[in-house]
Scaffold this motif. Structure first.
Motif, PDB file in Angstrom:
ATOM      1  N   GLY A 101      27.564 -23.407 -18.379  1.00  0.00           N
ATOM      2  CA  GLY A 101      26.873 -22.206 -17.909  1.00  0.00           C
ATOM      3  C   GLY A 101      27.285 -20.945 -18.637  1.00  0.00           C
ATOM      4  O   GLY A 101      26.553 -19.938 -18.584  1.00  0.00           O
ATOM      5  N   GLN A 102      28.429 -20.960 -19.317  1.00  0.00           N
ATOM      6  CA  GLN A 102      28.814 -19.796 -20.105  1.00  0.00           C
ATOM      7  C   GLN A 102      27.981 -19.736 -21.384  1.00  0.00           C
ATOM      8  O   GLN A 102      27.375 -20.726 -21.793  1.00  0.00           O
ATOM      9  N   THR A 103      27.955 -18.574 -22.009  1.00  0.00           N
ATOM     10  CA  THR A 103      27.148 -18.399 -23.212  1.00  0.00           C
ATOM     11  C   THR A 103      28.031 -18.071 -24.411  1.00  0.00           C
ATOM     12  O   THR A 103      29.117 -17.502 -24.269  1.00  0.00           O
ATOM     13  N   ILE A 104      27.538 -18.420 -25.592  1.00  0.00           N
ATOM     14  CA  ILE A 104      28.234 -18.126 -26.840  1.00  0.00           C
ATOM     15  C   ILE A 104      27.225 -17.596 -27.858  1.00  0.00           C
ATOM     16  O   ILE A 104      26.009 -17.813 -27.723  1.00  0.00           O
ATOM     17  N   ASP A 105      27.717 -16.882 -28.854  1.00  0.00           N
ATOM     18  CA  ASP A 105      26.860 -16.354 -29.918  1.00  0.00           C
ATOM     19  C   ASP A 105      26.513 -17.464 -30.902  1.00  0.00           C
ATOM     20  O   ASP A 105      27.293 -18.386 -31.123  1.00  0.00           O
ATOM     21  N   VAL A 106      25.329 -17.340 -31.518  1.00  0.00           N
ATOM     22  CA  VAL A 106      24.920 -18.306 -32.535  1.00  0.00           C
ATOM     23  C   VAL A 106      24.451 -17.558 -33.784  1.00  0.00           C
ATOM     24  O   VAL A 106      23.961 -16.430 -33.704  1.00  0.00           O
ATOM     25  N   ARG A 118      13.229 -11.911 -40.123  1.00  0.00           N
ATOM     26  CA  ARG A 118      13.130 -10.692 -39.332  1.00  0.00           C
ATOM     27  C   ARG A 118      11.947 -10.768 -38.365  1.00  0.00           C
ATOM     28  O   ARG A 118      10.823 -11.090 -38.754  1.00  0.00           O
ATOM     29  N   GLY A 119      12.213 -10.485 -37.093  1.00  0.00           N
ATOM     30  CA  GLY A 119      11.184 -10.513 -36.071  1.00  0.00           C
ATOM     31  C   GLY A 119      10.915 -11.880 -35.487  1.00  0.00           C
ATOM     32  O   GLY A 119      10.028 -12.033 -34.652  1.00  0.00           O
ATOM     33  N   GLY A 120      11.670 -12.897 -35.918  1.00  0.00           N
ATOM     34  CA  GLY A 120      11.427 -14.254 -35.450  1.00  0.00           C
ATOM     35  C   GLY A 120      12.160 -14.596 -34.163  1.00  0.00           C
ATOM     36  O   GLY A 120      13.074 -13.904 -33.728  1.00  0.00           O
ATOM     37  N   THR A 121      11.720 -15.700 -33.559  1.00  0.00           N
ATOM     38  CA  THR A 121      12.317 -16.200 -32.320  1.00  0.00           C
ATOM     39  C   THR A 121      12.689 -17.661 -32.505  1.00  0.00           C
ATOM     40  O   THR A 121      11.862 -18.470 -32.945  1.00  0.00           O
ATOM     41  N   LEU A 122      13.915 -17.988 -32.191  1.00  0.00           N
ATOM     42  CA  LEU A 122      14.374 -19.372 -32.275  1.00  0.00           C
ATOM     43  C   LEU A 122      13.913 -20.134 -31.048  1.00  0.00           C
ATOM     44  O   LEU A 122      14.143 -19.711 -29.905  1.00  0.00           O
ATOM     45  N   LEU A 123      13.250 -21.273 -31.286  1.00  0.00           N
ATOM     46  CA  LEU A 123      12.846 -22.133 -30.182  1.00  0.00           C
ATOM     47  C   LEU A 123      14.021 -23.003 -29.744  1.00  0.00           C
ATOM     48  O   LEU A 123      14.973 -23.203 -30.491  1.00  0.00           O
ATOM     49  N   GLN A 124      13.920 -23.509 -28.534  1.00  0.00           N
ATOM     50  CA  GLN A 124      15.026 -24.262 -27.933  1.00  0.00           C
ATOM     51  C   GLN A 124      15.535 -25.349 -28.873  1.00  0.00           C
ATOM     52  O   GLN A 124      14.789 -26.221 -29.300  1.00  0.00           O
ATOM     53  N   SER A 125      16.847 -25.276 -29.191  1.00  0.00           N
ATOM     54  CA  SER A 125      17.460 -26.199 -30.145  1.00  0.00           C
ATOM     55  C   SER A 125      18.787 -26.689 -29.603  1.00  0.00           C
ATOM     56  O   SER A 125      19.519 -25.942 -28.948  1.00  0.00           O
ATOM     57  N   MET A 126      19.099 -27.938 -29.908  1.00  0.00           N
ATOM     58  CA  MET A 126      20.341 -28.547 -29.430  1.00  0.00           C
ATOM     59  C   MET A 126      21.461 -28.333 -30.439  1.00  0.00           C
ATOM     60  O   MET A 126      21.256 -28.483 -31.649  1.00  0.00           O
ATOM     61  N   LEU A 127      22.639 -28.011 -29.945  1.00  0.00           N
ATOM     62  CA  LEU A 127      23.825 -27.840 -30.782  1.00  0.00           C
ATOM     63  C   LEU A 127      24.786 -28.987 -30.489  1.00  0.00           C
ATOM     64  O   LEU A 127      25.184 -29.193 -29.338  1.00  0.00           O
ATOM     65  N   ARG A 128      25.166 -29.712 -31.529  1.00  0.00           N
ATOM     66  CA  ARG A 128      25.992 -30.902 -31.365  1.00  0.00           C
ATOM     67  C   ARG A 128      27.385 -30.682 -31.941  1.00  0.00           C
ATOM     68  O   ARG A 128      27.584 -29.891 -32.870  1.00  0.00           O
ATOM     69  N   GLY A 129      28.327 -31.435 -31.393  1.00  0.00           N
ATOM     70  CA  GLY A 129      29.683 -31.428 -31.915  1.00  0.00           C
ATOM     71  C   GLY A 129      29.846 -32.511 -32.953  1.00  0.00           C
ATOM     72  O   GLY A 129      28.908 -33.249 -33.285  1.00  0.00           O
ATOM     73  N   VAL A 134      25.628 -33.402 -27.459  1.00  0.00           N
ATOM     74  CA  VAL A 134      25.065 -32.058 -27.315  1.00  0.00           C
ATOM     75  C   VAL A 134      25.962 -31.258 -26.374  1.00  0.00           C
ATOM     76  O   VAL A 134      26.206 -31.657 -25.233  1.00  0.00           O
ATOM     77  N   TYR A 135      26.454 -30.114 -26.861  1.00  0.00           N
ATOM     78  CA  TYR A 135      27.342 -29.282 -26.055  1.00  0.00           C
ATOM     79  C   TYR A 135      26.710 -27.944 -25.663  1.00  0.00           C
ATOM     80  O   TYR A 135      27.216 -27.273 -24.775  1.00  0.00           O
ATOM     81  N   ALA A 136      25.625 -27.563 -26.326  1.00  0.00           N
ATOM     82  CA  ALA A 136      24.993 -26.284 -25.989  1.00  0.00           C
ATOM     83  C   ALA A 136      23.531 -26.318 -26.401  1.00  0.00           C
ATOM     84  O   ALA A 136      23.112 -27.101 -27.266  1.00  0.00           O
ATOM     85  N   ILE A 137      22.734 -25.443 -25.765  1.00  0.00           N
ATOM     86  CA  ILE A 137      21.315 -25.275 -26.081  1.00  0.00           C
ATOM     87  C   ILE A 137      21.099 -23.828 -26.495  1.00  0.00           C
ATOM     88  O   ILE A 137      21.489 -22.902 -25.780  1.00  0.00           O
ATOM     89  N   ALA A 138      20.480 -23.635 -27.674  1.00  0.00           N
ATOM     90  CA  ALA A 138      20.280 -22.280 -28.212  1.00  0.00           C
ATOM     91  C   ALA A 138      18.810 -21.901 -28.196  1.00  0.00           C
ATOM     92  O   ALA A 138      17.932 -22.738 -28.444  1.00  0.00           O
ATOM     93  N   GLN A 139      18.559 -20.621 -27.924  1.00  0.00           N
ATOM     94  CA  GLN A 139      17.196 -20.087 -27.955  1.00  0.00           C
ATOM     95  C   GLN A 139      17.263 -18.571 -27.839  1.00  0.00           C
ATOM     96  O   GLN A 139      18.197 -18.028 -27.240  1.00  0.00           O
ATOM     97  N   GLY A 140      16.298 -17.871 -28.456  1.00  0.00           N
ATOM     98  CA  GLY A 140      16.265 -16.424 -28.296  1.00  0.00           C
ATOM     99  C   GLY A 140      15.737 -15.709 -29.525  1.00  0.00           C
ATOM    100  O   GLY A 140      15.440 -16.310 -30.561  1.00  0.00           O
ATOM    101  N   GLU A 174      26.338 -26.645 -22.117  1.00  0.00           N
ATOM    102  CA  GLU A 174      25.850 -27.688 -21.216  1.00  0.00           C
ATOM    103  C   GLU A 174      26.874 -28.800 -20.991  1.00  0.00           C
ATOM    104  O   GLU A 174      26.705 -29.626 -20.103  1.00  0.00           O
ATOM    105  N   ARG A 175      27.932 -28.820 -21.802  1.00  0.00           N
ATOM    106  CA  ARG A 175      28.940 -29.866 -21.664  1.00  0.00           C
ATOM    107  C   ARG A 175      30.301 -29.277 -22.042  1.00  0.00           C
ATOM    108  O   ARG A 175      30.403 -28.494 -22.984  1.00  0.00           O
ATOM    109  N   GLU A 176      31.336 -29.644 -21.287  1.00  0.00           N
ATOM    110  CA  GLU A 176      32.682 -29.160 -21.580  1.00  0.00           C
ATOM    111  C   GLU A 176      33.414 -30.135 -22.499  1.00  0.00           C
ATOM    112  O   GLU A 176      33.168 -31.344 -22.455  1.00  0.00           O
TER     113      GLU A 176
END
Length: 366
Positions: A101-106, A118-129, A134-140, A174-176
């Motif tokens: 539930g915590q957030t981190i910068d990407v 510039r001006g783009g939006t990242l669609l939901q993407s999985m971040l793996r170790g 999968v340990y995090a989900i990125a979007q924004g 999403e995973r510790e």
């Protein structure tokens, strides 16, 4: 403390000899197993104003796969216009003890032919170790510090790097990562710089505070410290340990020479043995001044270019300077300043001193 020789116009900066200061244990060592973890992912950035991918098969494949997840099927023969879409690599660092539930910068970087994010939006993407989980989900929405503008005639202006952007708090954990913080009877402190003297000082400081046998040095880097099993007690125990003042051992005597930049750093513990040094330079200059030879009238000759070479040899007078027993860095700096050696000449002198065995220390050329 180091005394620096910064070359360009050769400038010597010497620090006064000060007594060694104590450092907190947390500043000179880290706890084994408590570490950051790198995450990596792949995704698509959309909403670009024509600065996205031009013609990439794997970008089309990614775009089709994304549409298929929403039940939209596109035939293989259909050509997709993806100039507003860019494939990107996403990376982030997961801090120790990060919770769900915590957030981190990407950080998002273009990996295709996109001109700008510039001006783009990242669609939901999985971040793996590194283990593939999968340990995090990125979007924004991306914040891009660079700017790129291109004209119809091919001229363009680029400021910074427009193909790399950042999303603050853009990934949700999403995973510790499992850790052994509460499952062992001891901690291991690893020194940032291996040194037997510093390791002994750490052991002595801990044993003086918590009793003999509380800490044991395993080698010049690792110190094992016994710890309570109760997590609450462990936190308080580590808080007191990491704020202990530790006297660091003196670094080994060494001279570091960067042959690419001409930077020379000499440690304060470097000493010189009795030696005499002389250094002179021979400069040979060859200049070409071609002359045009014009024939006389009615001679039926041809105009020719006659080479005219001039060679000038200049020999600089080398000065000799002598170092007595136990000469310090100050003596070397003073002698070099008097002679006026250039950076390349100083490197040659140091290498010659090392070959002659006149340096009490190690010469490292990087």
């Amino acid at each position: 403390f180091l005394k620096f020789i910064v070359t360009g116009a050769v400038i010597f900066m010497t620090a006064a000899s000060l007594p060694a200061q104590a450092n907190r244990l947390k500043d000179i060592a880290s706890i084994q197993g408590i570490r950051e973890n790198q995450l990596l992912g792949y995704g698509l950035v959309v909403g670009l104003s024509g600065t996205g991918e031009k013609n990439s098969k794997f970008t089309e494949q990614s775009f089709r796969s994304m549409l298929n997840t929403f039940g939209i099927k596109i035939s293989e023969g259909t050509s997709l216009k993806i100039k507003d879409v860019a494939p990107v690599a996403i990376h982030a660092t997961m801090p120790p003890f990060a919770k769900v539930g915590q957030t981190i910068d990407v950080t998002v970087s273009a990996i295709g032919e996109a001109a700008s994010l510039r001006g783009g939006t990242l669609l939901q993407s999985m971040l793996r170790g590194v283990d593939g989980n999968v340990y995090a989900i990125a979007q924004g929405s991306l914040v891009v510090g660079g700017l790129g503008v291109e004209g119809a005639d091919g001229s363009k202006v680029t400021v910074n790097t427009p193909t790399v952007g950042r999303i603050s708090n853009g990934a949700i954990i999403e995973r510790e990562v499992p850790d052994s913080f509460s499952n062992t009877d001891s901690f291991v402190f690893n020194l940032n710089r291996s040194d037997f003297t510093t390791a002994k000082n750490v052991v002595d400081a801990i044993n003086d505070m918590y009793g003999e046998g509380s800490a044991v040095a395993e080698d010049s880097t690792s110190i094992r410290v016994s710890a309570p099993r109760n997590p609450a007690q462990r936190v308080a125990y580590l808080a007191s340990l990491e704020n202990l003042d530790i006297q660091q051992g003196d670094d080994s005597a060494r001279i570091v020479v960067n042959s690419r930049t001409g930077t020379i750093v000499i440690g304060s513990n470097v000493r010189l043995k009795p030696v005499a040094v002389t250094h002179g330079g021979l400069t040979v200059t060859v200049s070409e001044d071609p002359r045009v030879s014009q024939p006389n009238s009615f001679s039926q000759g041809q105009t020719t270019v006659v080479p005219d070479s001039q060679i000038n040899v200049e020999e600089k007078k080398g000065k000799m300077f002598k170092f007595d027993t136990g000469a310090t860095l100050d003596d070397l700096v003073r002698a070099v300043n008097q002679v006026g050696l250039a950076p390349g000449d100083l490197m040659s002198v140091l290498e010659a001193l090392d070959k002659a065995g006149a340096i009490d220390g190690k010469l490292e050329v990087i």
